[in-house]
Design a protein around this motif. Structure first.
Motif, PDB file in Angstrom:
ATOM      1  N   TYR A 178       0.831  -1.206   0.000  1.00  0.00           N
ATOM      2  CA  TYR A 178       0.000   0.000   0.000  1.00  0.00           C
ATOM      3  C   TYR A 178       0.865   1.255   0.000  1.00  0.00           C
ATOM      4  N   ARG A 179       2.031   1.154   0.596  1.00  0.00           N
ATOM      5  CA  ARG A 179       2.876   2.334   0.750  1.00  0.00           C
ATOM      6  C   ARG A 179       3.266   2.902  -0.604  1.00  0.00           C
ATOM      7  N   GLY A 180       3.068   4.197  -0.749  1.00  0.00           N
ATOM      8  CA  GLY A 180       3.376   4.848  -2.014  1.00  0.00           C
ATOM      9  C   GLY A 180       2.201   4.894  -2.972  1.00  0.00           C
ATOM     10  N   ALA A 181       1.099   4.241  -2.623  1.00  0.00           N
ATOM     11  CA  ALA A 181      -0.086   4.260  -3.488  1.00  0.00           C
ATOM     12  C   ALA A 181      -0.742   5.631  -3.436  1.00  0.00           C
ATOM     13  N   VAL A 182      -1.130   6.151  -4.597  1.00  0.00           N
ATOM     14  CA  VAL A 182      -1.827   7.434  -4.658  1.00  0.00           C
ATOM     15  C   VAL A 182      -3.266   7.261  -5.143  1.00  0.00           C
ATOM     16  N   GLY A 183      -3.645   6.021  -5.448  1.00  0.00           N
ATOM     17  CA  GLY A 183      -5.007   5.732  -5.875  1.00  0.00           C
ATOM     18  C   GLY A 183      -5.405   4.326  -5.473  1.00  0.00           C
ATOM     19  N   ALA A 184      -6.713   4.105  -5.335  1.00  0.00           N
ATOM     20  CA  ALA A 184      -7.203   2.777  -4.948  1.00  0.00           C
ATOM     21  C   ALA A 184      -8.603   2.540  -5.497  1.00  0.00           C
ATOM     22  N   LEU A 185      -8.823   1.319  -5.951  1.00  0.00           N
ATOM     23  CA  LEU A 185     -10.171   0.849  -6.268  1.00  0.00           C
ATOM     24  C   LEU A 185     -10.551  -0.109  -5.156  1.00  0.00           C
ATOM     25  N   LEU A 186     -11.565   0.261  -4.390  1.00  0.00           N
ATOM     26  CA  LEU A 186     -12.040  -0.549  -3.276  1.00  0.00           C
ATOM     27  C   LEU A 186     -13.278  -1.302  -3.757  1.00  0.00           C
ATOM     28  N   VAL A 187     -13.133  -2.611  -3.936  1.00  0.00           N
ATOM     29  CA  VAL A 187     -14.128  -3.399  -4.665  1.00  0.00           C
ATOM     30  C   VAL A 187     -14.938  -4.307  -3.743  1.00  0.00           C
ATOM     31  N   TYR A 188     -16.253  -4.331  -3.987  1.00  0.00           N
ATOM     32  CA  TYR A 188     -17.113  -5.321  -3.339  1.00  0.00           C
ATOM     33  C   TYR A 188     -17.984  -5.972  -4.401  1.00  0.00           C
ATOM     34  N   ASP A 189     -18.616  -7.065  -4.044  1.00  0.00           N
ATOM     35  CA  ASP A 189     -19.470  -7.838  -4.947  1.00  0.00           C
ATOM     36  C   ASP A 189     -20.922  -7.511  -4.595  1.00  0.00           C
ATOM     37  N   ILE A 190     -21.672  -6.954  -5.552  1.00  0.00           N
ATOM     38  CA  ILE A 190     -23.045  -6.530  -5.253  1.00  0.00           C
ATOM     39  C   ILE A 190     -23.946  -7.708  -4.877  1.00  0.00           C
ATOM     40  N   SER A 191     -23.501  -8.927  -5.183  1.00  0.00           N
ATOM     41  CA  SER A 191     -24.321 -10.107  -4.880  1.00  0.00           C
ATOM     42  C   SER A 191     -23.930 -10.769  -3.563  1.00  0.00           C
TER      43      SER A 191
END
Length: 224
Positions: free
Chosen positions: A84-97
């Motif tokens: 995670y260190r140094g990350a400037v963006g993230a997609l936080l994903v969940y499953d709608i089902s």
């Protein structure tokens, strides 16, 4: 906020982006669809961390996104946290089902903020929007959580490609926009021979009146 690639021209940027969320929410297939336009119906769980690099042209500049696909299983959490260190963006994903994957969002947010910059650009992604008949998390719930946490929001389907490219590009473009605003402010102050006061101030992720109809975000979420 950006890493420069010394081997290439100076206007190139490299942004590190992480894909996070519970196991089997479709992170690897989102990346496969975006990077290679592929989908693997029988894909196996990611072991540790994998990454792909994608290029985008923004305002005539070449921007590279180095996208890290992190394992969602608990036994790999100690290993992947360092990435995670140094990350400037993230997609936080969940499953709608699968309701439990949505219920894990706050835990993932806490982990992300523990190991990365608090100013990281985050989009909440409700994946598998093609599974409407077995949906357990409504669009309204996803939007509400995104507004509560000050995140972008979008539903996607790695299976039919819906909004996949848009989700990744939303994050990359917003990182670039923030960086550009910071550079512009710095140059303005330097031209006036005035020291940049409050250079550590968090800039808003979205300017007033700049909302995209396909993306939901809480206004002023990150301004200090």
């Amino acid at each position: 906020m950006a890493l420069y690639n010394e081997e290439e021209k100076s206007d190139d940027y490299l942004f590190k982006i992480v894909l996070i969320g519970d196991s089997a929410v479709g992170k690897s297939n989102l990346l496969a669809r975006y990077a290679r336009d592929e989908f693997y119906p029988n894909s196996k769980s990611t072991i540790g961390v994998e990454f792909q690099s994608q290029k985008m042209d923004i305002d005539g500049k070449e921007v590279k996104a180095q996208i890290w696909d992190t394992a969602g299983q608990e036994r790999f959490r100690a290993v992947t946290s360092a990435y995670y260190r140094g990350a400037v963006g993230a997609l936080l994903v969940y499953d709608i089902s699968r309701r439990q994957t949505f219920d894990s969002i706050h835990r993932w947010l806490n982990e992300l903020h523990t190991h990365s910059d608090m100013n990281v650009v985050i989009i909440l992604v409700g994946n598998k929007s093609d599974l409407k008949d077995v949906r357990e998390v409504s669009i309204a719930e996803g939007k509400a959580l995104a507004e509560e946490e000050g995140l972008f929001f979008m539903e996607t389907s790695a299976l039919d490609s819906s909004n996949v490219t848009a989700a990744f590009q939303t994050v990359v473009k917003e990182i670039y926009n923030i960086l550009s605003r910071k550079v512009m402010i710095s140059q303005e102050y330097n031209n006036q021979d005035v020291p940049l006061v409050g250079s550590g101030k968090t800039l808003a992720f979205k300017e007033q009146g700049d909302e995209d109809s396909s993306v939901e975000q809480k206004k002023g979420c990150c301004s200090s």
